[in-house]
Design an enzyme around this catalytic site. Structure first.
Site, mmCIF file in Angstrom:
data_model
loop_
_atom_site.group_PDB
_atom_site.id
_atom_site.type_symbol
_atom_site.label_atom_id
_atom_site.label_comp_id
_atom_site.label_asym_id
_atom_site.label_seq_id
_atom_site.Cartn_x
_atom_site.Cartn_y
_atom_site.Cartn_z
ATOM 1 N N GLU A 1 0.586 -1.266 0.111
ATOM 2 C CA GLU A 1 -0.037 -0.060 -0.164
ATOM 3 C C GLU A 1 0.990 1.320 0.050
ATOM 4 O O GLU A 1 1.713 1.337 0.819
ATOM 5 C CB GLU A 1 -1.035 -0.027 1.074
ATOM 6 C CG GLU A 1 -1.831 1.330 1.066
ATOM 7 C CD GLU A 1 -2.711 1.396 2.306
ATOM 8 O OE1 GLU A 1 -3.698 2.074 2.509
ATOM 9 O OE2 GLU A 1 -2.479 0.674 3.428
ATOM 10 N N GLU B 1 4.771 4.831 3.597
ATOM 11 C CA GLU B 1 4.350 5.975 3.919
ATOM 12 C C GLU B 1 5.682 6.944 4.245
ATOM 13 O O GLU B 1 6.720 6.688 4.620
ATOM 14 C CB GLU B 1 3.954 6.096 5.398
ATOM 15 C CG GLU B 1 3.176 7.354 5.972
ATOM 16 C CD GLU B 1 2.372 8.283 4.850
ATOM 17 O OE1 GLU B 1 2.757 9.191 4.666
ATOM 18 O OE2 GLU B 1 1.448 7.526 4.530
ATOM 19 N N ASP C 1 -2.790 11.450 -2.259
ATOM 20 C CA ASP C 1 -2.919 13.159 -2.534
ATOM 21 C C ASP C 1 -3.215 13.373 -4.013
ATOM 22 O O ASP C 1 -2.686 12.920 -5.026
ATOM 23 C CB ASP C 1 -1.532 13.749 -2.077
ATOM 24 C CG ASP C 1 -1.199 15.159 -1.878
ATOM 25 O OD1 ASP C 1 -2.163 15.837 -2.776
ATOM 26 O OD2 ASP C 1 -0.561 15.585 -1.475
ATOM 27 N N ASP D 1 -11.869 9.507 -2.789
ATOM 28 C CA ASP D 1 -13.164 10.364 -2.803
ATOM 29 C C ASP D 1 -12.881 11.576 -3.763
ATOM 30 O O ASP D 1 -13.818 12.330 -3.923
ATOM 31 C CB ASP D 1 -13.308 11.150 -1.428
ATOM 32 C CG ASP D 1 -11.981 11.994 -1.137
ATOM 33 O OD1 ASP D 1 -10.966 11.650 -1.179
ATOM 34 O OD2 ASP D 1 -12.415 13.286 -0.593
ATOM 35 N N TYR E 1 -9.410 7.650 6.528
ATOM 36 C CA TYR E 1 -9.898 8.676 5.830
ATOM 37 C C TYR E 1 -11.221 8.144 5.270
ATOM 38 O O TYR E 1 -12.188 8.986 5.202
ATOM 39 C CB TYR E 1 -8.965 8.904 4.507
ATOM 40 C CG TYR E 1 -7.913 9.820 4.918
ATOM 41 C CD1 TYR E 1 -8.018 11.088 5.230
ATOM 42 C CD2 TYR E 1 -6.451 9.452 4.588
ATOM 43 C CE1 TYR E 1 -6.972 12.070 5.376
ATOM 44 C CE2 TYR E 1 -5.435 10.310 5.051
ATOM 45 C CZ TYR E 1 -5.501 11.604 5.419
ATOM 46 O OH TYR E 1 -4.744 12.448 5.575
ATOM 47 N N GLU E 2 -11.238 6.926 4.677
ATOM 48 C CA GLU E 2 -12.512 6.439 4.213
ATOM 49 C C GLU E 2 -13.513 6.446 5.157
ATOM 50 O O GLU E 2 -14.893 6.749 4.764
ATOM 51 C CB GLU E 2 -12.296 5.160 3.647
ATOM 52 C CG GLU E 2 -13.508 4.466 2.944
ATOM 53 C CD GLU E 2 -12.943 3.150 2.357
ATOM 54 O OE1 GLU E 2 -13.729 2.600 1.560
ATOM 55 O OE2 GLU E 2 -11.715 2.647 2.439
#
Length: 215
Positions: A43, A68, A115, A151, A190-191
């Site tokens: 991820e 990350e 992002d 989103d 976030y989701e």
């Protein structure tokens, strides 16, 4: 992106067995790192790690790597990892270095709520741009397999065009994932925030069958 500092951040980063301190030394050797030949899913931009942690718990026969860029975000993820997990690693790095850390050994890439880089002059920084797709082509083991959620409608449309130009085909494309998904869906932080506000989540699986097998 403004990030809050995390107390004892350096201590957390230096003491965690899940954080790979020198990931480039494992390039081409990640099966040795995990000591098995199971598939490896990564991820890119894992945030606080809810998605990658839950996947590692649910699928013990798959190796997961969360990537990350920001120290403070990684430091928030590490203490939440179940210490019994053997199939999870965390890497702190810029995604631009992805092809220096992996070579022909990844089976799936997750791009979750990346992002959006909204300004046109920054579009090549998007993780679904042709710049990154070229890098990904060098890290997949066999078939190319990218699962994306966002989103951001503009980013989603851009990504579909980018994938299509690179000859990916689409599966399970949806403009409202949570309306169609079952209760077993693994989500990101976030989701959860966005969907709780009634915002649609766009999702697609982009796949390209490799004509040659790179080992």
């Amino acid at each position: 992106m403004r990030l809050r500092n995390v107390k004892n951040k350096e201590e957390i980063l230096n003491s965690s067995s899940f954080l790979v301190q020198k990931p480039k030394q494992y390039c081409g050797k990640w099966q040795n790192y995990f000591n098995n030949s199971n598939p490896i899913y990564i991820e890119i931009g894992m945030g606080k790690g809810q998605f990658i942690r839950e996947n590692a718990k649910r699928y013990p026969n798959i190796n997961f790597i969360g990537i990350e860029k920001y120290d403070s975000v990684v430091a928030k993820c590490l203490p939440k990892i179940d210490s019994s997990l053997k199939n999870l690693a965390i890497i702190r790095m810029d995604a631009l270095e992805i092809d220096q850390v992996f070579t022909h050994e990844i089976d799936r890439i997750y791009l979750n709520f990346s992002d959006p880089w909204p300004k046109k002059r920054h579009h090549l920084r998007r993780l679904s741009s042709k710049v990154f797709l070229e890098k990904y082509s060098n890290i997949f083991r066999d078939d190319f397999d990218i699962w994306m959620r966002t989103d951001n409608e503009d980013l989603f449309c851009y990504s579909l065009m980018s994938f299509s130009e690179a000859r990916y085909v689409f599966k399970n494309l949806t403009l409202d994932l949570h309306r169609e998904a079952d209760d077993n869906l693994i989500t990101t932080e976030y989701e959860d925030r966005f969907s709780s506000k009634g915002m649609p989540i766009y999702s697609v699986e982009a796949i390209k069958v490799s004509k040659t097998v790179n080992k």
